[in-house]
Design a protein around this motif. Sequence first.
Motif, mmCIF file in Angstrom:
data_model
loop_
_atom_site.group_PDB
_atom_site.id
_atom_site.type_symbol
_atom_site.label_atom_id
_atom_site.label_comp_id
_atom_site.label_asym_id
_atom_site.label_seq_id
_atom_site.Cartn_x
_atom_site.Cartn_y
_atom_site.Cartn_z
ATOM 1 N N VAL A 34 0.847 -1.198 0.000
ATOM 2 C CA VAL A 34 0.000 0.000 0.000
ATOM 3 C C VAL A 34 0.881 1.247 0.000
ATOM 4 O O VAL A 34 0.681 2.173 -0.796
ATOM 5 N N GLN A 89 -6.307 1.535 4.971
ATOM 6 C CA GLN A 89 -7.474 2.177 4.358
ATOM 7 C C GLN A 89 -7.492 3.678 4.655
ATOM 8 O O GLN A 89 -7.896 4.489 3.811
ATOM 9 N N GLY A 143 -7.897 -3.094 0.142
ATOM 10 C CA GLY A 143 -9.102 -3.912 0.180
ATOM 11 C C GLY A 143 -8.776 -5.374 0.414
ATOM 12 O O GLY A 143 -9.478 -6.074 1.161
ATOM 13 N N VAL A 172 -4.941 5.399 2.343
ATOM 14 C CA VAL A 172 -5.449 5.464 0.973
ATOM 15 C C VAL A 172 -6.511 6.563 0.852
ATOM 16 O O VAL A 172 -6.499 7.365 -0.094
ATOM 17 N N ALA A 173 -7.432 6.600 1.804
ATOM 18 C CA ALA A 173 -8.491 7.620 1.771
ATOM 19 C C ALA A 173 -7.890 9.018 1.856
ATOM 20 O O ALA A 173 -8.355 9.956 1.185
ATOM 21 N N ALA A 183 -6.565 9.939 -1.451
ATOM 22 C CA ALA A 183 -7.641 10.169 -2.419
ATOM 23 C C ALA A 183 -8.419 11.438 -2.120
ATOM 24 O O ALA A 183 -9.332 11.804 -2.874
ATOM 25 N N VAL A 192 -2.908 5.504 -6.595
ATOM 26 C CA VAL A 192 -3.926 5.465 -5.542
ATOM 27 C C VAL A 192 -4.899 4.308 -5.766
ATOM 28 O O VAL A 192 -5.297 3.626 -4.811
ATOM 29 N N ASP A 193 -5.292 4.068 -7.007
ATOM 30 C CA ASP A 193 -6.223 2.969 -7.285
ATOM 31 C C ASP A 193 -5.599 1.620 -6.923
ATOM 32 O O ASP A 193 -6.261 0.752 -6.341
ATOM 33 N N ARG A 213 -5.595 1.313 -3.232
ATOM 34 C CA ARG A 213 -6.934 1.029 -2.722
ATOM 35 C C ARG A 213 -7.265 -0.465 -2.866
ATOM 36 O O ARG A 213 -7.811 -1.083 -1.951
#
Length: 554
Positions: A354, A393, A371, A396-397, A400, A363-364, A367
């Motif tokens: 990550v 998570q 997950g 990542v958020a 984003a 970023v995708d 993510r």
Amino acid sequence: MTTDGLVAGGYAALDEGRWADARAAFEAADRERETAEGCFGLAVALWWLGENLECVGRCTRAYALYRRGDDAAGAARCAVWLAITYKSNFGNFAAANGWVGRAERLLRGQEPGPHHGWLWIARAYRMTDLPTAEALTTRALEVAQAAGDIDLQLVALAQLGHVRVGQGDPVGGFALLDEAMAAALAGERSTLDTVVYTCCDMLNACELADDLERAAQWCKVADAFVASYGCPFLYAECRIYYGSVLTAKGRWADADRELTAGLRITDGACPGLHAKALTRLAALRIRQGRLEDADQLLQHLGEGVDAEAEEVLSVAALLLARGDAPTAGRSLEPRLDRLAGHRSLLAGALDLLVDARLAAGDVDGARATAGRLAELASIGEPGRCAALAASAQGRVAMAAGDDDAAAEHLGTARVAWARLELPFELARTRADLARLLTGRQPELAIEHARRALAIFEELGAALDADRVASFLRSLGVTARTGVKGLGDLTGREQEVLRLVGAGLSNPEIAQRLHISRKTASHHVSSILTKLNLRNRTEAAAYTITALGPGRDPE
């Protein structure tokens, strides 16, 4: 004193945990007259003192003397002891199986009793055929209960618990392990060795189940025993995992001691365990910010599937710490499937991936990786894996731009790390929260950053402390006030101290300052003496506190 009196005194010292006194008594007895009982007692004393190669030699000699005296039971006891030691300290299953076979032949035709029980324990110890291991250990437990042998009973309970955890029954397995540990540490045993057996099985079962919290809880309970008798985790495999527990719990000086002891015990004797110790010590060095030291350790790794899997994680962490995210990502991606059977290692690899993808601007991809980590965390007991997933998570958020989701996930991770008492991860999550909240809640951001900095400085996590201090200065906050004592150093020593804090080794310092390696080493020793510091780790932590990055010493 007679030979018999010296041997008796040696065993009395063993019973009381006076290992050096026991050794002295047995060695004195040996000089008077060599006996099987004296040799075996000396082997036990040497084992408790951590001199594993020497203790195997003395036990082998004791076996020969028992055989010469036609004492089958005594010889079988030595054979069983050697079998377990060869497996646990040296990973030598061929030698171990040979000694088990010898014990079986010696006891053939005798009525089953405790000696057979210990034989079955040795045969089943770390056996990969778990149904057979369970059957053998159950037989040992039945013999122990019939004979009233409390030591054999507790060891059998612990080993049976370990086997059942390995079979996928953590609830039933840990119930037996908890029982055995409670009784052994409470003194319900006749020999201190029983504590070692039960502790070692507990630690190994915790590693199998990725139950760091349980391992840490029992280590706390065992602290009083350790203070009285020394470290009970003298088996190399247990010492190495114990070092990992101490690393996670922020007891880095203790972790350094245990992992270094694991290196010494396994050097030249067990390549697989030696590689595991090297990798885990390298992981500690990366946390400390001692990147050159970590690199040197990783360059000395040997072969072994498990060590190779752990090596990948340590190498990736080192690459990330050095800012080479693309290479870190490429090293991790093709190995994820191979880690499918190692939940803890897979979780660590996904967490690193990550960060690698975020650092590369993907970023995708980050993510999707987060997950997968959350999916892994949903299987099994909540704990470290779930906290890793929440933290990933959240990062990542944040990348984003979804601040609300990031705050929720990072908040969950912060609470989890605090509950698990994992200070390094807690500090990193607080640092992430500080960056997230800078714009909308600056005071709370500063509070998180200050708490993170305090933890990093206490641990001696030099690079992480440096980053948080820099973040605080960017907000106009004084991160450090400095520490007195620098005036005792010469100008050159202050230059060397800053380079030590940056993680440079003595050869690198010599090259940077155009001095000899011997001179660099002399400067480092002088700095440690003048500042009353024990090692380079403390010097690195002191450097950040006293100097702060980018500022000359005053």
